[in-house]
Design an enzyme around this catalytic site. Structure first.
Site, PDB file in Angstrom:
ATOM      1  N   ARG A   1       0.848  -1.191   0.000  1.00 55.42           N
ATOM      2  CA  ARG A   1       0.000   0.000   0.000  1.00 55.42           C
ATOM      3  C   ARG A   1       0.884   1.242   0.000  1.00 55.42           C
ATOM      4  O   ARG A   1       1.644   1.473   0.933  1.00 55.42           O
ATOM      5  CB  ARG A   1      -0.928  -0.026   1.216  1.00 55.42           C
ATOM      6  CG  ARG A   1      -1.830  -1.273   1.236  1.00 55.42           C
ATOM      7  CD  ARG A   1      -2.695  -1.316   2.480  1.00 55.42           C
ATOM      8  NE  ARG A   1      -3.640  -0.215   2.533  1.00 55.42           N
ATOM      9  CZ  ARG A   1      -4.801  -0.168   1.888  1.00 55.42           C
ATOM     10  NH1 ARG A   1      -5.158  -1.179   1.134  1.00 55.42           N
ATOM     11  NH2 ARG A   1      -5.585   0.865   1.999  1.00 55.42           N
TER      12      ARG A   1
ATOM     13  N   CYS B   1      -7.299  -7.282 -15.729  1.00 60.09           N
ATOM     14  CA  CYS B   1      -6.225  -8.016 -15.047  1.00 60.09           C
ATOM     15  C   CYS B   1      -5.172  -8.528 -16.016  1.00 60.09           C
ATOM     16  O   CYS B   1      -4.102  -8.966 -15.599  1.00 60.09           O
ATOM     17  CB  CYS B   1      -6.803  -9.172 -14.256  1.00 60.09           C
ATOM     18  SG  CYS B   1      -8.156  -8.692 -13.179  1.00 60.09           S
TER      19      CYS B   1
ATOM     20  N   CYS C   1      -9.371 -14.141  -1.018  1.00 59.92           N
ATOM     21  CA  CYS C   1      -9.438 -13.105  -2.048  1.00 59.92           C
ATOM     22  C   CYS C   1      -8.096 -12.374  -2.066  1.00 59.92           C
ATOM     23  O   CYS C   1      -7.528 -12.077  -1.014  1.00 59.92           O
ATOM     24  CB  CYS C   1     -10.540 -12.094  -1.741  1.00 59.92           C
ATOM     25  SG  CYS C   1     -12.150 -12.831  -1.406  1.00 59.92           S
ATOM     26  N   CYS C   2      -7.594 -12.070  -3.269  1.00 62.05           N
ATOM     27  CA  CYS C   2      -6.325 -11.362  -3.348  1.00 62.05           C
ATOM     28  C   CYS C   2      -6.455  -9.999  -2.688  1.00 62.05           C
ATOM     29  O   CYS C   2      -7.494  -9.354  -2.789  1.00 62.05           O
ATOM     30  CB  CYS C   2      -5.882 -11.222  -4.802  1.00 62.05           C
ATOM     31  SG  CYS C   2      -7.087 -10.414  -5.868  1.00 62.05           S
TER      32      CYS C   2
END
Lengths: 126, 381
Positions: B16, B80, B198-199
């Site tokens: 992040r 993606c 979940c990624c």
């Protein structure tokens, strides 16, 4: 150039004992669509007419969504295979069990025009 | 495919970076790739930049910071598959002799959305009616579990493997291992998928340098040959579709094996699109890594772990490494470069020769997915 997916056209009949989703039927090749379309993507014909879809189908799969960028959660959606070879996404209301894969589900229309499919005839509408 | 090579790769640790720009994310990855290749930025003859949410001219915004201009720069959006689609264009340009040194960048900043599911275009009818990407994969999972008699523990095992591999990868967003119990106890996203299935959303960038055999020989560094580069789009279907067998990936894999002249059994490692746990089980079969119906046995028997018959997602995959959408395809290519040139450290797949990378994605009504890109690589010293 009109929007081919024609969002603003009616999606469900109301005020009848037998409510139906309103899709499209290609007058050239017989393909059905939901929601309504202006061009058939099977044969590129523009001769599509509004068409009342079957009100029962088979529930292929469903999920209850807990995180969404578009709607208040939780909600349950599923894919329903209608007779005539059309799969549609719909809200699924009423209880479901592991026995409900491929179960018959029925269109339920609420007073406000909201619609969903349910595996139980008397299930309420959100 | 012949005469196409990767001669350098770089990436930043996915994570992040809410204060970074797209250029700020990408420049360190680009410099690392150029340094590994032994190429100066101004020797690059063409650039392809994959991203989905960076706005106009992302590639030029990156190159400006390196003082590079006057060359063709193409920005590639394919959900993606954006990064891998950019790589596909670079492979074509190099193999056809249209360019000498291609730089391929994948970059994305998902923290700009503040978390949650990826935004889908509101003009799509299903997106307007509650479809989000986790819901697509969740329905795939429900149907898979129903048809196979598999359990949610089998799904969780995919996340456990990914996080184990990711704990060995300094570039992975999630650096800790996990357990089946912890995966299943994490909060629900779309039943039966829980958060750890979940990624993670995050930011990242990766870059590779693509050249012909002659240029690779002149540079005299480490290289990996690209033996297949395949890009497919999804096909519309009005009616029934088997959600446990996404045909776009099956068709892409078939073409990739034909182009490379190898079979699935020749692969030593695969980086596949594990955006959600169920995807990995589905893609074992779709990519031909096991026979139809055998994917649950494959994960249970540990055949896809590091040291297994074919290592799947040794980098940690999207589930552990993270999935900054447009960056993922290039991060996969970078992983292949490092693995096949013995630079993958503790996550190395021993004696690997052939590898495959696979990304797909995009949510569009009536399509299984919008795009799929597959590359096959061979280590050549």
């Amino acid at each position: 150039m009109p929007d081919l997916t024609a969002f603003d056209l009616a999606t469900v009949t109301s005020g009848t004992d037998d409510p139906r989703l309103v899709g499209s039927l290609c007058q050239n090749c017989g393909a059905t669509y939901f929601p309504q379309r202006l061009i058939c993507f099977e044969c590129r014909s523009e001769a599509l007419e509004p068409h009342l879809l079957p009100s029962t189908g088979a529930l292929y799969a469903w999920t209850t969504v807990h995180v969404s960028s578009t709607r208040q959660t939780p909600y349950t959606v599923g894919y329903i295979d209608l007779p005539g070879g059309l799969r549609i996404l719909s809200d699924i209301t009423g209880p479901l069990t592991d026995d409900d894969f491929d179960a018959e589900v029925h269109l339920v229309v609420g007073d406000s025009g909201g619609w969903s499919f349910s595996a139980r005839q008397n299930a309420g509408v959100r | 495919m012949r005469n196409v090579n990767i001669v350098g790769a770089g990436m930043i640790a996915f994570g992040r970076y809410p204060d970074s720009s797209y250029a700020g994310l990408a420049v360190p990855a680009v410099l690392a790739a150029l340094a590994e290749a032994g190429v100066d930025a101004r020797e690059v003859t063409e650039v392809f930049c994959g991203h989905s949410f960076g706005g106009p001219l992302v590639g030029q915004r990156i190159l400006k910071d390196l003082g590079v201009g006057g060359i063709p720069v193409t920005n590639v959006e394919n959900a993606c598959s954006g990064g891998a689609s950019a790589l596909h264009l670079a492979c074509r340009a190099v193999s056809e002799g249209k360019t000498r040194i291609a730089l391929v960048i994948g970059v994305e900043k998902l923290t700009q959305f503040g978390g949650g599911t990826l935004p889908l275009p509101s003009e799509d009818w299903e997106a307007r009616n509650g479809i989000v990407m986790p819901a697509v994969y969740a329905m795939r999972a429900q149907r898979f579990l129903h048809e196979r008699g598999a359990s949610v523990e089998d799904l969780a095992a995919v996340a456990v493997k990914a996080r184990s591999n990711g704990s060995l990868n300094p570039f992975a967003q999630l650096q800790s291992e996990t357990t089946v119990e912890a995966v299943l106890a994490s909060r629900p996203i779309a039943d039966p998928l829980t958060l750890f299935q979940c990624c993670p959303t995050g930011d990242g960038a990766a870059a590779v340098v693509v050249v012909s055999d002659d240029v690779a020989a002149a540079l005299a560094g480490r290289r990996v040959a690209i033996r297949a580069s395949v890009l497919h789009s999804g096909s519309i279907e009005r009616g029934f579709r088997d959600m446990t067998f996404p045909e776009i990936s099956a068709a892409s894999a078939r073409d990739a094996y034909a182009e490379a002249g190898i079979a699935a059994a020749d692969l030593d490692l695969v980086e596949l699109h594990d955006a959600f746990t169920i995807a990995e089980l589905v893609y074992y079969e779709v990519l031909g890594l096991c026979a139809p119906g055998e994917s649950v046995a494959m994960i249970r028997d540990g055949e896809t772990t590091l040291g297994g018959r074919v290592a799947v997602n040794p980098s940690g995959g999207l589930l552990s490494k993270g999935h900054p959408v447009g960056a993922s395809g290039i991060a996969q290519a970078a992983e292949m470069y490092w693995q096949l040139t013995n630079q993958a450290g503790r996550r190395s797949v021993p004696d690997a020769r052939f590898g495959m990378s696979h990304v797909t994605g995009g949510g569009i009504s009536g399509l299984d997915h919008g795009a799929c890109a597959i590359h096959i690589y061979e280590g050549v010293g």
